[in-house]
Design a protein around this motif. Structure first.
Motif, short mmCIF file in Angstrom:
data_model
loop_
_atom_site.label_atom_id
_atom_site.label_comp_id
_atom_site.label_asym_id
_atom_site.label_seq_id
_atom_site.Cartn_x
_atom_site.Cartn_y
_atom_site.Cartn_z
N VAL A 54 0.85 -1.19 0.00
CA VAL A 54 0.00 0.00 0.00
C VAL A 54 0.89 1.24 0.00
CG1 VAL A 54 -1.72 1.33 1.30
CG2 VAL A 54 -1.86 -1.17 1.24
N ASP A 55 0.59 2.19 -0.89
CA ASP A 55 1.35 3.44 -0.99
C ASP A 55 0.36 4.56 -1.28
OD1 ASP A 55 3.04 5.53 -1.52
OD2 ASP A 55 4.18 4.53 -3.10
N ILE A 56 -0.10 5.23 -0.21
CA ILE A 56 -1.15 6.23 -0.37
C ILE A 56 -0.86 7.45 0.50
CG2 ILE A 56 -2.94 4.53 -0.94
CD1 ILE A 56 -3.92 4.78 1.98
N GLY A 57 -1.57 8.53 0.24
CA GLY A 57 -1.49 9.70 1.09
C GLY A 57 -1.99 9.38 2.49
N ALA A 58 -1.26 9.83 3.50
CA ALA A 58 -1.65 9.54 4.87
C ALA A 58 -3.05 10.07 5.17
CB ALA A 58 -0.65 10.16 5.83
N HIS A 59 -3.85 9.26 5.84
CA HIS A 59 -5.20 9.63 6.28
C HIS A 59 -6.12 10.00 5.12
CE1 HIS A 59 -3.14 9.63 10.09
NE2 HIS A 59 -2.42 10.70 9.76
N SER A 60 -5.80 9.52 3.92
CA SER A 60 -6.64 9.84 2.76
C SER A 60 -7.84 8.92 2.64
CB SER A 60 -5.82 9.79 1.47
OG SER A 60 -5.26 8.49 1.27
N VAL A 61 -7.74 7.71 3.21
CA VAL A 61 -8.84 6.74 3.15
C VAL A 61 -9.42 6.61 4.55
CG1 VAL A 61 -9.53 4.38 2.61
CG2 VAL A 61 -7.75 5.52 1.25
N LYS A 62 -10.65 7.00 4.70
CA LYS A 62 -11.29 7.00 6.02
C LYS A 62 -11.44 5.59 6.56
CE LYS A 62 -15.36 8.89 8.41
NZ LYS A 62 -16.63 9.63 8.26
N ASP A 82 -10.95 11.68 -0.77
CA ASP A 82 -9.69 11.87 -0.07
C ASP A 82 -10.00 12.55 1.25
OD1 ASP A 82 -7.16 12.98 0.86
OD2 ASP A 82 -6.36 12.47 -1.12
N GLU A 83 -9.99 11.78 2.32
CA GLU A 83 -10.40 12.28 3.63
C GLU A 83 -9.52 13.43 4.10
OE1 GLU A 83 -12.84 12.05 7.21
OE2 GLU A 83 -13.06 11.46 5.10
N ARG A 84 -8.20 13.31 3.92
CA ARG A 84 -7.32 14.37 4.40
C ARG A 84 -7.52 15.65 3.61
NH1 ARG A 84 -2.36 12.95 2.82
NH2 ARG A 84 -2.21 14.65 1.32
N ARG A 85 -7.67 15.56 2.32
CA ARG A 85 -7.84 16.76 1.52
C ARG A 85 -9.22 17.38 1.75
NH1 ARG A 85 -4.15 14.26 -3.33
NH2 ARG A 85 -2.21 15.18 -2.55
N ALA A 86 -10.21 16.57 2.02
CA ALA A 86 -11.53 17.12 2.36
C ALA A 86 -11.44 17.93 3.67
CB ALA A 86 -12.55 16.00 2.50
N LYS A 87 -10.69 17.41 4.65
CA LYS A 87 -10.51 18.14 5.90
C LYS A 87 -9.68 19.40 5.69
CE LYS A 87 -10.96 14.21 9.06
NZ LYS A 87 -10.27 13.33 10.04
N THR A 88 -8.72 19.33 4.76
CA THR A 88 -7.91 20.52 4.44
C THR A 88 -8.81 21.64 3.94
OG1 THR A 88 -5.98 19.16 3.87
CG2 THR A 88 -6.03 21.40 3.01
N ASP A 120 -15.88 23.10 -1.50
CA ASP A 120 -15.21 21.83 -1.77
C ASP A 120 -15.65 21.33 -3.14
OD1 ASP A 120 -14.48 19.10 -1.95
OD2 ASP A 120 -14.44 18.92 0.23
N ALA A 121 -14.73 21.36 -4.11
CA ALA A 121 -15.04 20.92 -5.48
C ALA A 121 -14.33 19.62 -5.82
CB ALA A 121 -14.64 22.00 -6.47
N GLY A 122 -13.99 18.84 -4.78
CA GLY A 122 -13.38 17.54 -5.03
C GLY A 122 -14.35 16.61 -5.74
N ALA A 123 -13.81 15.78 -6.66
CA ALA A 123 -14.67 14.88 -7.44
C ALA A 123 -13.85 13.68 -7.90
CB ALA A 123 -15.26 15.60 -8.65
N PRO A 124 -14.50 12.52 -8.08
CA PRO A 124 -13.78 11.32 -8.52
C PRO A 124 -13.20 11.45 -9.92
CG PRO A 124 -15.89 10.74 -7.51
CD PRO A 124 -15.89 12.22 -7.70
N ASP A 125 -13.76 12.33 -10.73
CA ASP A 125 -13.26 12.51 -12.10
C ASP A 125 -12.46 13.81 -12.24
OD1 ASP A 125 -15.36 14.26 -11.79
OD2 ASP A 125 -16.30 13.80 -13.73
N PHE A 126 -12.01 14.35 -11.12
CA PHE A 126 -11.28 15.61 -11.19
C PHE A 126 -9.94 15.45 -11.90
CE2 PHE A 126 -8.15 18.61 -9.53
CZ PHE A 126 -8.77 19.81 -9.84
#
Length: 573
Positions: A294-302, A420-426, A443-449
């Protein structure tokens, strides 16, 4: 055939600690099965072509470094490491900077076509910026390259079509110190495929002569012909020059890589790697024991449970940042400054940016105060004084600056690749801090961004890592970070343009005198904090985990990702 690069990787892997998790491997070894390891990474499988804007900004290097090899690859500490399996490169004396490249005589693509200097000519042409067409605002590059750094300084590539040798000669007035960032893994593409599909008999001749029709067809294919979407792949267009090749791809089943039978170096330790990208349901994959790395951004997956893995959170080479538009609501530099004054950079680092395994000094030690100077560089502390004004939220200053911009009560749409949980909190923390200054944050985060939406006016800022990458990013040389702010570069999604900044980066790439470097870096940082094309937050924290029985896994919190040595991974239960 044993090559120095493979030996070095085995030595590094030998000291890696095996994981202590429960089941974590897709397709465990059986009598009629190829041993398989699942690799989860928050890059996006979008393009085979890591040198294109789409490929670089989606994180292709983290997926394809051991599929498309080059003279150098990004190692686990962000350094450029020579890959002598692919070939050798050395600087030779001459009036102009000259690099002699020699491809491995045994090198051959998985479709049976030998690697050749034709591949280097195509790579150079695509990144050189010299092939253009008229546009409304001036010449427009034919090739949608991520950047032109270094390549634009090359005067010519001497290559006899089909040869294993090439000589790269730079312009007499230019020098490019980080030349090892040229012709690297993931960006040296198979020229014979582009020539075949574009119906160009000889790509080298066409590019050297500048044949308009042939160059246009080559560019059209280079830009889109290696895109990976939802449709099935024509695998004849995706030959490999590395220890793995593509077997299949689907959003549901991931990217399946299998050992390349024609690979001339050390055989891959594991015959099958299944890559699950940002679009996969990682919690489900972990629950199903389908993932070994696993190689992901910390705290990105709730609520991700990695209790069965050996894992750690480390500061990455990537710079978590807000890339701002330079038009629309941010068309005024005062508007960009006002927004920066309300962004709580210190609080964001304290709450979201700290890495559990970060050193007390250097990388990840505090809020990131630079866009182009490495946080653990000797130059860092002496060049980043201008950042102090923007350490925390200053509502009165933000309000006053906003008044000067004549932009009352602006709304800022921040886009990022979700979920992305961390970026949503950001975004939430920024919105809370900026509300008192009369700034509304959406917050304009989207799966197809995609970061290109910034230039299209669909968002006002992008929240991502270096060069707007969603996942693994950054390197010691920092070429992508510098290029992402250069006028006209593909990675410059905010369309920032400043002639003095461009000149500074040219000088930085040519002059290795420490006093000159210090002066230039200080000037660059002062300029960028004044013009505010982006807002650095912190070194992107990465969570890297290895499953039970996985050996030779070595964390790579850089643009190459932890998959930098996937051909050395082995499962022993």
């Amino acid at each position: 055939m044993r090559q120095p690069r493979s030996v070095a990787v085995r030595l590094i892997g030998a000291v890696a600690v095996g994981a202590l998790a429960a089941g974590s491997v897709a397709g465990c070894s059986g009598q009629n099965q190829v041993p398989s390891i699942g690799y989860a990474v928050d890059a996006v499988v979008a393009s085979y072509n890591g040198g294109s804007t789409l490929g670089a900004s989606s994180g292709s290097a983290a997926v394809f470094q051991r599929v498309l090899t080059g003279f150098f690859y990004t190692g686990p500490d962000g350094q450029q490491v020579a890959d002598t399996d692919f070939g050798t490169a050395k600087e030779v004396p001459g009036e102009s900077q000259t690099i002699q490249y020699r491809l491995n005589p045994d090198g051959v693509y998985s479709d049976g076509v030998p690697t050749s200097c034709d591949d280097l000519v195509l790579t150079w042409a695509a990144h050189s910026g010299r092939f253009t067409k008229p546009g409304a605002g001036g010449p427009v590059p034919l090739f949608d390259a991520a950047d032109t750094a270094g390549y634009e300084d090359i005067e010519r590539v001497d290559c006899q079509p089909g040869s294993k040798d090439a000589t790269v000669v730079f312009r007499p007035d230019r020098r490019f110190l980080p030349w090892r960032d040229l012709f690297t893994a993931g960006e040296v593409m198979p020229a014979h495929i582009a020539a075949r599909v574009a119906n160009v008999p000889n790509a080298v001749s066409a590019l050297q002569s500048g044949d308009p029709g042939a160059v246009q067809r080559l560019a059209d294919f280079w830009n889109t012909g290696w895109t990976i979407g939802s449709e099935s792949l024509d695998l004849s267009r995706f030959p490999s020059s590395g220890p793995y090749r593509i077997e299949s791809f689907s959003r549901q089943d991931g990217l399946v890589l299998i050992a390349n039978e024609r690979w001339w170096g050390n055989k891959a330790e594991t015959g099958r790697i299944v890559v699950f990208d940002k679009t996969a349901d990682l919690k489900a994959k972990v629950s199903d024991n389908a993932v070994g790395v696993v190689d992901i951004g910390a705290h990105s997956v709730k609520d991700l449970d990695l209790g069965g893995f050996s894992s750690k959170t480390v500061p990455g080479r990537g710079a978590e940042q807000l890339v701002l538009a330079t038009s629309g609501v941010f068309g005024s530099v005062d508007a960009r400054r006002a927004f920066a004054l309300c962004v709580p950079r210190q609080a964001l680092f304290d709450a979201l940016g700290k890495a559990a395994d970060a050193p007390n000094t250097g990388l990840g030690a505090g809020p990131l105060n630079s866009r182009i100077t490495q946080q653990d560089s000797l130059y860092y502390g002496a060049t980043t004084g201008a950042a102090e004004r923007y350490r925390g939220t200053d509502v009165p200053a933000a309000t006053a600056t906003l008044a000067g911009a004549r932009a009352a009560n602006p709304t800022i749409r921040i886009g990022y690749l979700a979920p992305d949980e961390r970026r949503a909190k950001t975004v939430q923390m920024i919105g809370d801090a900026c509300r008192s200054a009369g700034i509304t944050v959406v917050d304009a985060g989207a799966p197809d961004f995609r970061p290109g939406q910034l230039g299209e006016g669909r968002v006002d800022a992008v929240l991502a890592s270096t060069a707007a990458a969603p996942g693994p990013a950054g390197s010691l040389t920092g070429v992508a970070a510098t290029s992402a702010l250069r006028t006209g570069n593909g990675l410059n999604f905010g369309r920032f343009g400043n002639g003095r900044y461009d000149a500074i980066t040219d000088q930085l790439a040519a002059d290795d005198n420490s006093a000159a470097q210090l002066g230039l870096l200080t000037e660059a940082e002062n300029l960028l904090w004044s013009e505010m094309p982006s807002i650095p937050l912190f070194a992107t924290p990465r969570t890297i985990a290895f499953g039970n029985g996985l050996h030779n896994g070595v964390a790579g919190p850089t643009q190459g990702g932890t998959g930098w040595n996937m051909d050395r991974w082995v499962l022993r239960r």
